[in-house]
Design a protein around this motif. Sequence first.
Motif, mmCIF file in Angstrom:
data_model
loop_
_atom_site.group_PDB
_atom_site.id
_atom_site.type_symbol
_atom_site.label_atom_id
_atom_site.label_comp_id
_atom_site.label_asym_id
_atom_site.label_seq_id
_atom_site.Cartn_x
_atom_site.Cartn_y
_atom_site.Cartn_z
ATOM 1 N N HIS A 81 0.861 -1.195 0.000
ATOM 2 C CA HIS A 81 0.000 0.000 0.000
ATOM 3 C C HIS A 81 0.890 1.233 0.000
ATOM 4 O O HIS A 81 1.296 1.738 1.045
ATOM 5 C CB HIS A 81 -0.948 -0.007 1.200
ATOM 6 C CG HIS A 81 -2.042 1.016 1.095
ATOM 7 N ND1 HIS A 81 -3.381 0.705 1.206
ATOM 8 C CD2 HIS A 81 -2.004 2.354 0.870
ATOM 9 C CE1 HIS A 81 -4.115 1.802 1.062
ATOM 10 N NE2 HIS A 81 -3.286 2.825 0.861
ATOM 11 N N HIS A 83 1.766 5.155 -1.847
ATOM 12 C CA HIS A 83 1.399 6.294 -2.720
ATOM 13 C C HIS A 83 2.636 7.197 -2.787
ATOM 14 O O HIS A 83 2.918 7.918 -1.825
ATOM 15 C CB HIS A 83 0.261 7.135 -2.149
ATOM 16 C CG HIS A 83 -0.974 6.383 -1.748
ATOM 17 N ND1 HIS A 83 -1.940 6.016 -2.655
ATOM 18 C CD2 HIS A 83 -1.412 5.966 -0.549
ATOM 19 C CE1 HIS A 83 -2.918 5.401 -2.013
ATOM 20 N NE2 HIS A 83 -2.616 5.348 -0.740
ATOM 21 N N LYS A 195 -7.652 -0.173 -8.235
ATOM 22 C CA LYS A 195 -7.988 0.265 -6.881
ATOM 23 C C LYS A 195 -9.311 1.015 -6.936
ATOM 24 O O LYS A 195 -9.499 1.883 -7.791
ATOM 25 C CB LYS A 195 -6.888 1.208 -6.357
ATOM 26 C CG LYS A 195 -7.235 1.979 -5.065
ATOM 27 C CD LYS A 195 -6.983 1.155 -3.829
ATOM 28 C CE LYS A 195 -7.277 1.927 -2.542
ATOM 29 N NZ LYS A 195 -6.278 2.972 -2.233
ATOM 30 N N HIS A 256 -7.128 -1.366 4.682
ATOM 31 C CA HIS A 256 -7.486 -0.806 5.992
ATOM 32 C C HIS A 256 -8.422 -1.731 6.788
ATOM 33 O O HIS A 256 -8.013 -2.257 7.795
ATOM 34 C CB HIS A 256 -8.127 0.595 5.882
ATOM 35 C CG HIS A 256 -7.450 1.512 4.925
ATOM 36 N ND1 HIS A 256 -6.113 1.843 5.058
ATOM 37 C CD2 HIS A 256 -7.901 2.174 3.822
ATOM 38 C CE1 HIS A 256 -5.780 2.680 4.071
ATOM 39 N NE2 HIS A 256 -6.835 2.884 3.315
ATOM 40 N N ASP A 327 0.823 2.631 3.655
ATOM 41 C CA ASP A 327 0.056 3.829 3.295
ATOM 42 C C ASP A 327 0.919 5.085 3.467
ATOM 43 O O ASP A 327 1.053 5.880 2.543
ATOM 44 C CB ASP A 327 -1.256 3.933 4.105
ATOM 45 C CG ASP A 327 -2.342 4.687 3.334
ATOM 46 O OD1 ASP A 327 -2.044 5.209 2.250
ATOM 47 O OD2 ASP A 327 -3.481 4.757 3.827
HETATM 48 ZN ZN LIG Z 1 -3.866 4.806 0.843
#
Ligand SMILES: [Zn+2]
Length: 422
Positions: A81, A83, A195, A256, A327
């Motif tokens: 995960h 970004h 996603k 999550h 994340d």
């Molecule tokens: Zn995310």
Amino acid sequence: MSDPTDLRLVATARPRPTGVVLVDAHVVDVVAGTSAPGAVWVRDGAIAALGSRDEVRAAAGDTPTESLDGAYLAPGLINMHTHFSLALPGERGRYVTGLDDAGIALHMADGARRALLAGITTVRCVAERDHVDITLRQAIRRGEALGPDMFTAGQGLVCTGGHGHGSGSTLECDGPDAFARGVRTQIKAGADLIKVMISGGIAGEHEGIATPQLTDAEMAAVISTAHAWGRKVTAHAGPAEVIERAVRLGLDCVEHGYELTPEVTALMAESGTALVPTLVVTRCGEFFDELGVPRWMQERSLGAGERHVQSYRMALDAGVEVLVGSDMPPFWLFEGTSAIVREMEHMSSFGLGPVATLQAGTIGPARWLGAGDRTGSIEVGKQADLVAMDRDPLRDTAHLRGIRWVMKHGEIVRDDRRAVAA
Ligand SMILES: [Zn+2]
């Protein structure tokens, strides 16, 4: 200023090594959950042989030897995960949002390089800005940028006003036809997976974590279109009710899972739907402060922490496959280590234990990505994607804090003994 000789030196500053025999290592067999003294022959970017020092040395002929000084040699980490273009509300987010196309490309390339140096040899990106991720993935493949192997979703699909809308990292769609087109748009751009945001999240002021955002028909359109094109689907999702509907429609992975229940985790286990819990996102006040993230978001995030861990424990109890994903930028220095190692420490201490946690950050993700034959473990024929540290990560996840040497595709990109600046 510079003569042709200097230019040649620059051009050959990072020669591709043809081979090395790594000795004085404890080789971690992540599949078996064991480690043993041994040596590894790396040739043409792949693992050519494994075994005792004498066996491997004999097989490798005049290949040069490199001592790892007794280090534990483990597979490179995989972050599911990521970004690289992350822009949260707040000061740093405004800076990232303000970057132009060239600026965001350089910013993301910097993140990719830092991630690799932190020991992450593969990433799964789950919503990135304006398809710059596709460009970056190609640049890394060509050797023009230094970074992990990338599997990427392109832009995340959201409904109008849905989670993460308006950032360039998402594409707003409404109705099943528009969602099917959204999937095709990402695949056309080069996406490896899809996603989709099926509920609200922490970072949206106008929505709650539990807000359902897609109809069944929209979710079905995303999943069936992606599957028809051979792509898996992962969903940003909080509440159990929304997840249950998506899992019944064939969802491959949940991000999550802030508010899971025993019923939905049982269904996920039965359906083979994985969970990337991203535990660190509800316990990262220090990171939020550093970024200037506003109070309302911090309160919502940190306030969800306890329920988030309960959900994670339910998933473990039900036998759901859990995978590592931060994340947060995975290389971010946070609570004395990188965000990915902190995430792995949380996963381990909240019930998974060090052996399964290392598997959840290596071979598990490799298999989910369809790359289990290429990476994720130290086996003959696989890419030489490796990390080394002084203590055994199978005994204590915190030993990953000591990663001091990183190899990707047979190239040493970090060696703290020699301060290699890649
Ligand atoms: Zn995310």
